[in-house]
Scaffold this motif. Structure first.
Motif, PDB file in Angstrom:
ATOM      1  N   UNK A 138      20.119  14.600   2.987  1.00 26.94           N
ATOM      2  CA  UNK A 138      21.114  13.884   3.790  1.00 26.94           C
ATOM      3  C   UNK A 138      21.348  14.687   5.061  1.00 26.94           C
ATOM      4  N   UNK A 139      20.776  14.219   6.160  1.00 32.62           N
ATOM      5  CA  UNK A 139      20.922  14.911   7.432  1.00 32.62           C
ATOM      6  C   UNK A 139      20.723  13.925   8.575  1.00 32.62           C
ATOM      7  N   UNK A 140      21.174  14.324   9.758  1.00 35.46           N
ATOM      8  CA  UNK A 140      21.042  13.498  10.955  1.00 35.46           C
ATOM      9  C   UNK A 140      20.082  14.193  11.915  1.00 35.46           C
ATOM     10  N   UNK A 141      19.065  13.485  12.346  1.00 32.54           N
ATOM     11  CA  UNK A 141      18.107  14.000  13.327  1.00 32.54           C
ATOM     12  C   UNK A 141      18.479  13.422  14.691  1.00 32.54           C
ATOM     13  N   UNK A 142      19.310  14.148  15.422  1.00 30.69           N
ATOM     14  CA  UNK A 142      19.804  13.639  16.698  1.00 30.69           C
ATOM     15  C   UNK A 142      18.690  13.547  17.734  1.00 30.69           C
ATOM     16  N   UNK A 143      18.661  12.434  18.446  1.00 32.49           N
ATOM     17  CA  UNK A 143      17.693  12.201  19.509  1.00 32.49           C
ATOM     18  C   UNK A 143      18.244  11.092  20.394  1.00 32.49           C
ATOM     19  N   UNK A 144      17.644  10.927  21.563  1.00 37.93           N
ATOM     20  CA  UNK A 144      18.098   9.863  22.452  1.00 37.93           C
ATOM     21  C   UNK A 144      17.877   8.471  21.862  1.00 37.93           C
ATOM     22  N   UNK A 145      16.762   8.213  21.150  1.00 34.99           N
ATOM     23  CA  UNK A 145      16.640   6.900  20.501  1.00 34.99           C
ATOM     24  C   UNK A 145      17.746   6.626  19.498  1.00 34.99           C
ATOM     25  N   UNK A 146      18.182   7.644  18.761  1.00 36.54           N
ATOM     26  CA  UNK A 146      19.266   7.450  17.805  1.00 36.54           C
ATOM     27  C   UNK A 146      20.576   7.167  18.527  1.00 36.54           C
ATOM     28  N   UNK A 147      20.836   7.880  19.617  1.00 35.09           N
ATOM     29  CA  UNK A 147      22.055   7.635  20.401  1.00 35.09           C
ATOM     30  C   UNK A 147      22.057   6.218  20.954  1.00 35.09           C
ATOM     31  N   UNK A 148      20.916   5.786  21.487  1.00 32.04           N
ATOM     32  CA  UNK A 148      20.814   4.418  22.021  1.00 32.04           C
ATOM     33  C   UNK A 148      21.029   3.393  20.919  1.00 32.04           C
ATOM     34  N   UNK A 149      20.494   3.668  19.740  1.00 33.55           N
ATOM     35  CA  UNK A 149      20.674   2.756  18.612  1.00 33.55           C
ATOM     36  C   UNK A 149      22.141   2.660  18.216  1.00 33.55           C
ATOM     37  N   UNK A 150      22.833   3.787  18.186  1.00 38.05           N
ATOM     38  CA  UNK A 150      24.250   3.788  17.827  1.00 38.05           C
ATOM     39  C   UNK A 150      25.085   3.010  18.844  1.00 38.05           C
ATOM     40  N   UNK A 151      24.768   3.178  20.115  1.00 41.67           N
ATOM     41  CA  UNK A 151      25.492   2.439  21.158  1.00 41.67           C
ATOM     42  C   UNK A 151      25.282   0.940  20.986  1.00 41.67           C
ATOM     43  N   UNK A 152      24.043   0.552  20.695  1.00 39.88           N
ATOM     44  CA  UNK A 152      23.757  -0.877  20.518  1.00 39.88           C
ATOM     45  C   UNK A 152      24.502  -1.456  19.319  1.00 39.88           C
ATOM     46  N   UNK A 153      24.389  -0.807  18.152  1.00 42.55           N
ATOM     47  CA  UNK A 153      25.002  -1.375  16.947  1.00 42.55           C
ATOM     48  C   UNK A 153      26.517  -1.369  17.029  1.00 42.55           C
ATOM     49  N   UNK A 154      27.090  -0.490  17.867  1.00 41.02           N
ATOM     50  CA  UNK A 154      28.542  -0.466  18.027  1.00 41.02           C
ATOM     51  C   UNK A 154      29.017  -1.567  18.971  1.00 41.02           C
ATOM     52  N   UNK A 155      28.342  -1.707  20.108  1.00 43.12           N
ATOM     53  CA  UNK A 155      28.791  -2.672  21.119  1.00 43.12           C
ATOM     54  C   UNK A 155      28.371  -4.100  20.796  1.00 43.12           C
ATOM     55  N   UNK A 156      27.126  -4.278  20.305  1.00 48.28           N
ATOM     56  CA  UNK A 156      26.617  -5.621  20.061  1.00 48.28           C
ATOM     57  C   UNK A 156      26.957  -6.183  18.701  1.00 48.28           C
ATOM     58  N   UNK A 157      26.283  -5.737  17.642  1.00 45.60           N
ATOM     59  CA  UNK A 157      26.527  -6.290  16.299  1.00 45.60           C
ATOM     60  C   UNK A 157      27.938  -6.053  15.778  1.00 45.60           C
ATOM     61  N   UNK A 158      28.648  -5.080  16.319  1.00 49.18           N
ATOM     62  CA  UNK A 158      30.009  -4.809  15.834  1.00 49.18           C
ATOM     63  C   UNK A 158      31.045  -5.569  16.645  1.00 49.18           C
ATOM     64  N   UNK A 159      31.289  -5.125  17.882  1.00 48.65           N
ATOM     65  CA  UNK A 159      32.380  -5.693  18.675  1.00 48.65           C
ATOM     66  C   UNK A 159      32.086  -7.127  19.097  1.00 48.65           C
ATOM     67  N   UNK A 160      30.977  -7.347  19.804  1.00 51.28           N
ATOM     68  CA  UNK A 160      30.698  -8.677  20.359  1.00 51.28           C
ATOM     69  C   UNK A 160      30.393  -9.702  19.273  1.00 51.28           C
ATOM     70  N   UNK A 161      29.557  -9.349  18.307  1.00 48.04           N
ATOM     71  CA  UNK A 161      29.185 -10.300  17.258  1.00 48.04           C
ATOM     72  C   UNK A 161      30.382 -10.678  16.393  1.00 48.04           C
TER      73      UNK A 161
END
Length: 306
Positions: free
Chosen positions: A223-246
């Motif tokens: 159980x670990x997090x591999x931080x990278x720019x793709x992961x950050x971009x993914x988190x921003x998308x799932x927070x703004x799109x599928x969460x708030x807007x959807x």
């Protein structure tokens, strides 16, 4: 309390198309980052960012004298079902199940919503709604088997499919609760207040689930997090799109036309997911995509007729 839905208008239909499109992207992103972040942690960070996005416009609902707190049990249940359980179970399912199985099980949402409405919310299920549900599900199956019905005979259920089944039941229950205005008007009338009221409790639930995950009780070895720019971009998308807007679009749709009709729009999620996957792979759409789209839209039209 019985809910009387309004007719499905083009504007409401457009709102209800946004949610499955964003959720389809959520499923693809969830699969892309499954090696970078644990599933329950992904859901928790998703809603942490959504909380941050909502805070500037909805912080008033968190005040001590807010009408939110006398109704904490209701919002706590909404937060558990819509924020804590639904996405967590879907992300968890992708660790052990195939995308085909996950979307197959999730396509049963209209059946659960119709049954739940009939048994617990005094809703009359009409023959056209049953026919619409069957027509939409056939369209989903057509996409998932890529036009080859024999492919369905090779499907085998695993633990992940059970997780999706539970998630689907949670979503059906959540959608019916959305259609019943039990909360104060000050919160219900403001979409940001209403979503924040759910998120603040949902964070507590998803945070508890994440703690269980990091304690090693979910069966994951590393159980670990591999931080990278793709992961950050993914988190921003799932927070703004599928969460708030959807969730904003879905909540409005449920309030306008009721869960029975909106449930059919969830069947567009695997269609959009298949289409996005085709685009990502550079493949051309096939005729079965068009046939499935016609069936699912037909199911929505048939079930929504007054």
């Amino acid at each position: 309390m019985s809910f009387v839905p309004h007719a499905l208008t083009p504007r409401t239909a457009a709102l209800l198309l946004v949610a499955p499109l964003l959720w389809a992207g959520n499923a693809i992103v969830g699969r892309m980052v499954q090696e970078l972040i644990p599933p329950l942690t992904l859901n928790f960070l998703r809603w942490v960012l959504a909380f941050v996005l909502l805070l500037p416009i909805a912080h008033q609902v968190l005040r001590r004298n807010s009408p939110l707190w006398p109704h904490w049990k209701h919002y706590g249940l909404l937060g558990l079902l819509g924020v804590g359980c639904y996405s967590s179970l879907q992300y968890l399912a992708l660790q052990t199940s195939t995308p085909m199985n996950v979307t197959l099980v999730a396509s049963s949402a209209p059946v659960f919503m119709l049954a739940m409405g009939a048994f617990f919310f005094n809703q009359v299920v009409r023959k056209r709604q049953i026919f619409g549900a069957l027509l939409s599900i056939v369209g989903v199956l057509l996409v998932l088997c890529r036009g080859d019905w024999h492919a369905l005979t090779h499907v085998q259920l695993v633990l992940g499919d059970v997780f999706v089944l539970i998630a689907t039941v949670c979503w059906a229950w959540y959608s019916w609760l959305l259609s019943h205005t039990q909360e104060p008007a000050q919160v219900r009338s403001n979409w940001a207040f209403f979503l924040m009221a759910q998120v603040v409790f949902g964070l507590a639930w998803s945070g508890a689930f994440t703690a269980v995950e990091w304690a090693g009780y979910t069966g994951m070895v590393n159980v670990q997090i591999s931080w990278s720019w793709p992961l950050v971009a993914a988190l921003v998308y799932v927070a703004a799109g599928p969460s708030v807007l959807a969730y904003r679009c879905w909540g409005l749709g449920v309030q306008r036309v009721g869960p029975n009709i909106t449930s059919f729009f969830t069947n567009l999620t695997p269609v959009f997911a298949a289409t996005l996957s085709v685009i990502a792979l550079g493949e051309l759409p096939q005729m079965y995509h068009l046939a499935a789209f016609v069936m699912i839209i037909g199911g929505i039209v048939v079930s929504s007729r007054q």
